[in-house]
Structure formats: structure tokens, C-alpha cells
Motif scaffolding. Structure first.
Motif, short mmCIF file in Angstrom:
data_model
loop_
_atom_site.label_atom_id
_atom_site.label_comp_id
_atom_site.label_asym_id
_atom_site.label_seq_id
_atom_site.Cartn_x
_atom_site.Cartn_y
_atom_site.Cartn_z
N TRP A 1 0.83 -1.20 0.00
CA TRP A 1 0.00 0.00 0.00
C TRP A 1 0.87 1.26 0.00
O TRP A 1 2.02 1.23 0.42
N PHE A 2 0.26 2.33 -0.45
CA PHE A 2 0.93 3.64 -0.37
C PHE A 2 -0.10 4.69 0.03
O PHE A 2 -1.31 4.51 -0.14
N THR A 3 0.41 5.79 0.56
CA THR A 3 -0.41 6.96 0.79
C THR A 3 0.37 8.20 0.39
O THR A 3 1.59 8.24 0.52
N ASP A 4 -0.33 9.17 -0.17
CA ASP A 4 0.34 10.37 -0.65
C ASP A 4 0.93 11.18 0.50
O ASP A 4 0.34 11.27 1.58
N ALA A 5 2.08 11.77 0.23
CA ALA A 5 2.75 12.59 1.24
C ALA A 5 2.84 14.04 0.80
O ALA A 5 3.63 14.81 1.37
N PHE A 6 2.03 14.46 -0.18
CA PHE A 6 2.19 15.79 -0.78
C PHE A 6 1.93 16.92 0.21
O PHE A 6 2.45 18.04 0.03
N LEU A 7 1.14 16.67 1.26
CA LEU A 7 0.91 17.72 2.24
C LEU A 7 2.14 17.97 3.11
O LEU A 7 2.25 19.02 3.76
N ILE A 8 3.07 17.01 3.12
CA ILE A 8 4.32 17.16 3.87
C ILE A 8 5.43 17.66 2.96
O ILE A 8 6.14 18.61 3.28
N ALA A 9 5.58 17.01 1.80
CA ALA A 9 6.58 17.41 0.80
C ALA A 9 6.16 16.85 -0.54
O ALA A 9 5.74 15.69 -0.62
N PRO A 10 6.25 17.62 -1.61
CA PRO A 10 5.78 17.14 -2.91
C PRO A 10 6.71 16.09 -3.53
O PRO A 10 6.25 15.23 -4.28
N THR A 11 8.01 16.15 -3.22
CA THR A 11 8.99 15.23 -3.78
C THR A 11 9.93 14.76 -2.70
O THR A 11 10.04 15.38 -1.62
N LEU A 12 10.63 13.68 -2.98
CA LEU A 12 11.59 13.19 -2.00
C LEU A 12 12.72 14.19 -1.79
O LEU A 12 13.18 14.39 -0.66
N GLN A 13 13.17 14.85 -2.88
CA GLN A 13 14.23 15.84 -2.71
C GLN A 13 13.78 16.96 -1.78
O GLN A 13 14.55 17.43 -0.93
N ALA A 14 12.52 17.39 -1.91
CA ALA A 14 12.01 18.44 -1.03
C ALA A 14 12.01 17.98 0.43
O ALA A 14 12.32 18.75 1.34
#
Length: 335
Positions: free
Chosen positions: A23-36
Motif C-alpha cells: 500500500w501507499f499513501t500520498d505525502a504531498f501535504l508534507i513534501a511534494p517530492t523526495l528531494q524536497a
């Protein structure tokens, strides 16, 4: 905690992946990309870890994680430096071409600066324009750092490791000699590499990642047959702390720096070159090594380099035979 990037734009879309990779869940509210996230790790890491825990408990929206939909966790990176931590591999390859190995190679790491502007997705084909170039796989372990100060010690460097993963460091063996003869390093002979579908925090790896080394069988398959079963924690002359300190001797490292271990390589039980898996040995993590052993034992290499249509699979399983980082599985394709 396991992190991945789904294919989206140039830098992917950061997601948190469950421990079983289902499973996965979006993390865009924390950071849009891994580099960010790496750029702001002190703020992002606790939130990402909390999101990971919520995912494990089914407390957040989730979707099925399909490795074929993943980009490399860092589709492009500010820096990719590859070491040769398994000096056994270096010694064997040099023997095959009749080159003496300086004693300093056992005390001072080898390292080269690779191209990091384009990492292949873990299920993308390996593009090969000419089979005569001698395309080879190289199964390795990588770490990703945060910001690292210049002059960091090998012990201090371990605290700057944020994530651990795998890489298929593709090499074009027949282009290497002419490049090295110029005395200026690799360029054309080192095309884009592919990273594992997920990267994992050292904390989540537990005792498997200890003292700067990842322990466990690095499984390599070539066209469905077992090719390599080396233990990444064995015969590693330089741990990742030493490799990071080597790179940071004269300059600081930026967050998102990827550092490779070099080809994982184990000696045979008698101290000699490893044997093929079919002969009861641990096999090899690259074709160049088996060709070296064939040359040393029989006077000539027999195993060919990769051809169009060949498929490579690189993976590490945990004690319950579950994939830790997901699988790099690539087919060589004509371009």
C-alpha cells in the motif's frame, strides 16, 4: 519507514509505502517530492514517520502500490558518487587484465562521480544502442545523505545517512578501457542507472543496517536463473561512513547525495574467487566478475555481456522472504 516516488513530472510524487510494499499513501501535504523532504528533513521526517504509522494501521487513505508505476525514488539527484567498497571485486577485475593492485586500495577508497541527472525507473528498460559496447549489470547498495559538512569523520558521517536502497549501476565494459587510458575517468561508459522502487530509513532496517553496512543476501537473477547470492554485509572493506567521509574530505555534500557501495562481492569460503551459484557458490553481482574468474581459471571468458532481450532482476528479501526495497527488474532494449 519506506518512501517511493510515483511517476509524475520530472521528480516524481512522494509517497509513503507500507512495510510489506502492498500500500501507499500520498505525502504531498508534507513534501511534494523526495528531494524536497530531504532538503527539509528535520521538519519532514517526524511527519512522514507519523504518516507511515497511520498507513500501517489503515488510518489514512491508501492505494495499492505497484512497483511498475514507481519512478526511481530520486529520478534525478544533485550528486551520485560510486565507491568500490568490496575490494575483492576490484582485485579480481584488475587481475584479469594483468594490472597490479596498489596496496593503498585496501586503505583508501576508490570513488568516481557518476551522472545523476537521469535515473531509470526500476522497471524501465536498459537502453542499449550497440551490443558491442559490452553492457553489464552491477548490483549495489546505496545510501542517501542529508547535508554533510566538509571534513566529517567516518563515525559522524553515519548520522547523516537518511535512506538506504539498491541500484543497478549499468556499465558499458568495452568502452571503459579507452576512457581510463585517457586518465580522466568514466563518462560514456557509465550510462543511466536504476534505483530500487523504495528507499528505507536506517531505523526501519533495524540490525540489518549496522555500523554503516547493510547485511543480507543481494539476489541477482539473469533471465530467470540465479546469478548472484552475495551477502552485502560480508567482505565490505569500507563501510558507508568511510565512503561519505572520503567524499566530504574537501567539500560539503548537499542533501540528496547518493553514494554507492560498488559491486557487492564475496570471496569463496577458501578465500579464493567466488563460485557460480550453479556450482554451490554465492555467484556474482556483475558479469565482469564471472568473466574474470573464467579467465583466471580457464584462460578465457565464456559468459557474454548483456544482449537485447536479456532481463536482470535485483532484490533483497527479509527473513520472512518479503522484499525489502522492491525489485529492480529491467530488460535490455535496442534504441
Amino acid at each position: 519507514m519506506k518512501l517511493a516516488s510515483l511517476k509524475h513530472g520530472r521528480d516524481g510524487r512522494l509517497v509513503v509505502v507500507s512495510a510489506d510494499l502492498h500500500w501507499f499513501t500520498d505525502a504531498f501535504l508534507i513534501a511534494p517530492t523526495l528531494q524536497a523532504a530531504l532538503d527539509d528533513w528535520e521538519r519532514c521526517e517526524p511527519h512522514l514517520r507519523a504518516l507511515s504509522e497511520s498507513l500501517e494501521h489503515g488510518a489514512v487513505p491508501r492505494g495499492r502500490f505497484h512497483e511498475r508505476e514507481a519512478a526511481s525514488p530520486l529520478p534525478r539527484a544533485y550528486q551520485w558518487a560510486d565507491g568500490s567498497a568490496y575490494v575483492n571485486h576490484v582485485e579480481l577485475v584488475r587481475k584479469a587484465r594483468g594490472a597490479e593492485m596498489p596496496a593503498s586500495f585496501w586503505t583508501d577508497p576508490l570513488m568516481y562521480q557518476g551522472g545523476s541527472d537521469s535515473f531509470l525507473a526500476p522497471r524501465d528498460p536498459i537502453p542499449l544502442a550497440d551490443e558491442a559496447w559490452g553492457c553489464d549489470l552491477e548490483a549495489e547498495v546505496v545510501v542517501v545523505t542529508g547535508d554533510v559538512p566538509q571534513g566529517v569523520s567516518a563515525t559522524e558521517a553515519l548520522d547523516h545517512i537518511r535512506l538506504v536502497g539498491l541500484v543497478n549501476d549499468v556499465s558499458l565494459r568495452n568502452l571503459i578501457p579507452a576512457e581510463l587510458a585517457k586518465g580522466f575517468g568514466f563518462v560514456q561508459s557509465k550510462p543511466s542507472s536504476a534505483l530500487s522502487p523504495v528507499f528505507v530509513t536506517p531505523r526501519a532496517l533495524g540490525d540489518r543496517f549496522k555500523d554503516g553496512k547493510l547485511s543480507g543476501t543481494l539476489s541477482v537473477q539473469l533471465n530467470g536463473a540465479d546469478f548472484g547470492r552475495a551477502d552485502a554485509g560480508v567482505d565490505m572493506t569500507f563501510d558507508f561512513g568511510t565512503l561519505i567521509a572520503h567524499l566530504a574530505k574537501t567539500r560539503p555534500l548537499g542533501a540528496g547525495t547518493i553514494i554507492g557501495s560498488g559491486t557487492v562481492s564475496n570471496r569463496d569460503a577458501d578465500g579464493g574467487p567466488g563460485k557460480p551459484v550453479a556450482d554451490g557458490g554465492l555467484g556474482y553481482s556483475c558479469i565482469a566478475e564471472i568473466r574474470t574468474v573464467e579467465t583466471l581459471l580457464g584462460g578465457a571468458a565464456k559468459t557474454p555481456f548483456l544482449k537485447h532481450g536479456d532481463t536482470v532482476r535485483i532484490e533483497m528479501l527479509d527473513d520472512k522472504h518479503h522484499s525489502i526495497f522492491g525489485a529492480i527488474e529491467q530488460t535490455v532494449a535496442a534504441v
